[in-house]
Write a protein that holds these residues in place. Structure first.
Motif, short mmCIF file in Angstrom:
data_model
loop_
_atom_site.label_atom_id
_atom_site.label_comp_id
_atom_site.label_asym_id
_atom_site.label_seq_id
_atom_site.Cartn_x
_atom_site.Cartn_y
_atom_site.Cartn_z
N VAL A 100 0.84 -1.21 0.00
CA VAL A 100 0.00 0.00 0.00
C VAL A 100 0.87 1.25 0.00
O VAL A 100 0.62 2.20 -0.75
N PHE A 101 1.91 1.25 0.81
CA PHE A 101 2.72 2.45 1.00
C PHE A 101 4.04 2.44 0.24
O PHE A 101 4.83 3.36 0.38
N ASP A 102 4.27 1.45 -0.59
CA ASP A 102 5.46 1.37 -1.46
C ASP A 102 6.74 1.64 -0.67
O ASP A 102 7.61 2.40 -1.09
N ILE A 103 6.86 0.97 0.48
CA ILE A 103 8.00 1.25 1.35
C ILE A 103 9.32 0.66 0.84
O ILE A 103 10.38 1.02 1.33
N HIS A 104 9.24 -0.23 -0.14
CA HIS A 104 10.46 -0.87 -0.63
C HIS A 104 11.10 -0.11 -1.80
O HIS A 104 12.13 -0.54 -2.31
N ALA A 105 10.51 0.99 -2.20
CA ALA A 105 11.07 1.78 -3.30
C ALA A 105 12.42 2.35 -2.92
O ALA A 105 12.69 2.62 -1.74
N ASN A 106 13.26 2.56 -3.92
CA ASN A 106 14.58 3.15 -3.72
C ASN A 106 14.58 4.52 -4.40
O ASN A 106 14.81 4.62 -5.60
N PRO A 107 14.31 5.61 -3.66
CA PRO A 107 14.22 6.93 -4.27
C PRO A 107 15.49 7.35 -5.01
O PRO A 107 15.40 8.03 -6.04
N ALA A 108 16.65 6.95 -4.53
CA ALA A 108 17.89 7.33 -5.21
C ALA A 108 17.97 6.67 -6.58
O ALA A 108 18.36 7.30 -7.57
N ALA A 109 17.59 5.40 -6.67
CA ALA A 109 17.60 4.70 -7.96
C ALA A 109 16.56 5.30 -8.90
O ALA A 109 16.81 5.44 -10.11
N ILE A 110 15.41 5.67 -8.38
CA ILE A 110 14.36 6.28 -9.20
C ILE A 110 14.84 7.62 -9.74
O ILE A 110 14.73 7.90 -10.93
N ALA A 111 15.41 8.45 -8.86
CA ALA A 111 15.92 9.75 -9.29
C ALA A 111 17.05 9.58 -10.31
O ALA A 111 17.14 10.33 -11.29
N GLY A 112 17.91 8.59 -10.09
CA GLY A 112 19.00 8.35 -11.02
C GLY A 112 18.50 7.90 -12.38
O GLY A 112 19.03 8.30 -13.41
N GLY A 113 17.46 7.09 -12.38
CA GLY A 113 16.92 6.59 -13.64
C GLY A 113 16.08 7.59 -14.40
O GLY A 113 16.11 7.65 -15.62
N LEU A 114 15.33 8.40 -13.66
CA LEU A 114 14.42 9.35 -14.32
C LEU A 114 14.96 10.78 -14.36
O LEU A 114 14.46 11.60 -15.11
N GLY A 115 15.98 11.04 -13.56
CA GLY A 115 16.50 12.41 -13.43
C GLY A 115 17.04 13.00 -14.72
O GLY A 115 16.99 14.21 -14.92
N ALA A 116 17.56 12.18 -15.61
CA ALA A 116 18.14 12.68 -16.86
C ALA A 116 17.09 12.92 -17.94
O ALA A 116 17.38 13.56 -18.95
N ASP A 117 15.88 12.43 -17.73
CA ASP A 117 14.82 12.62 -18.72
C ASP A 117 14.40 14.08 -18.75
O ASP A 117 14.15 14.68 -17.70
N PRO A 118 14.30 14.68 -19.95
CA PRO A 118 13.96 16.10 -20.01
C PRO A 118 12.57 16.44 -19.46
O PRO A 118 12.36 17.56 -18.98
N TRP A 119 11.65 15.53 -19.52
CA TRP A 119 10.31 15.81 -18.99
C TRP A 119 10.16 15.37 -17.54
O TRP A 119 9.58 16.08 -16.72
N LEU A 120 10.65 14.18 -17.24
CA LEU A 120 10.46 13.63 -15.90
C LEU A 120 11.48 14.14 -14.88
O LEU A 120 11.17 14.25 -13.70
N GLY A 121 12.69 14.47 -15.34
CA GLY A 121 13.73 14.94 -14.43
C GLY A 121 13.30 16.10 -13.56
O GLY A 121 13.46 16.05 -12.33
#
Length: 139
Positions: A100-121
Motif C-alpha cells: 500500500v505504502f510502497d516502502i520498498h522503493a529506492n528513491p535514489a535509484a528512481i531519481a537516477g533513472g528518471l533524473g536525466a529525462d527532459p520531462w520527468l527529471g
C-alpha cells in the motif's frame, strides 16, 4: 478432586488486543502526498485519512480489526497500530502494508533513472520521495 479440562483450541484475542509495527523506508518519503492520494480514493465506511493517519477497517484470515498508519516523527519508518483480534496477524500484515505504502522503493535509484529525462527529471527534482500507492486488496 478437581477436573481439568483439556482443549486444543487457541483462544481468540480480546477485542482490545493491539500490536504495533514499524515499517522502515528509504528517505525521502513524501507522506503528505501519499495521504492526499489515499484520501481522494478512500472507500467510505472502510478507509479514511484523518490527522495525518490512514485509517482502515480490515478482515484478515478471518479476524477483524482496524489499522492506523502514521509516519514516525523522528525515524525513517511508518508506524502501523493494529487493533482488535486481527492484531494476532501483525507480522503477516507487514507485506500488504508495504505494498500500500510502497516502502520498498529506492528513491535514489528512481531519481537516477528518471533524473536525466527532459520531462520527468524536473518533476522528480520538484517532488522527491513520491511513491506509487498500492491497494490493500485486488478485489
Amino acid at each position: 478432586m478437581s477436573a481439568v479440562q483439556r482443549t486444543d483450541e487457541v483462544p481468540e484475542p480480546a477485542e482490545d488486543a493491539s500490536a504495533t509495527l514499524e515499517l522502515p523506508f528509504r528517505a525521502p518519503y513524501d507522506w503528505p502526498r501519499m495521504l492526499r492520494f489515499l484520501a481522494g480514493r478512500a472507500t467510505p465506511g472502510v478507509e479514511a485519512v484523518e490527522d495525518g493517519a490512514w485509517l482502515r477497517a480490515i478482515d484478515f484470515n478471518g479476524a477483524s480489526g482496524t489499522l492506523a498508519v502514521r509516519r514516525h516523527a523522528r525515524k525513517r519508518c511508518l508506524v502501523a497500530q493494529i487493533d482488535g483480534p486481527v492484531s494476532r496477524h501483525a507480522a503477516a500484515l507487514a507485506a500488504p502494508l508495504g505494498r500500500v505504502f510502497d516502502i520498498h522503493a529506492n528513491p535514489a535509484a528512481i531519481a537516477g533513472g528518471l533524473g536525466a529525462d527532459p520531462w520527468l527529471g524536473p518533476l522528480v527534482t520538484a517532488a522527491p520521495g513520491l511513491r506509487v500507492p498500492g491497494a490493500w486488496s485486488g478485489f
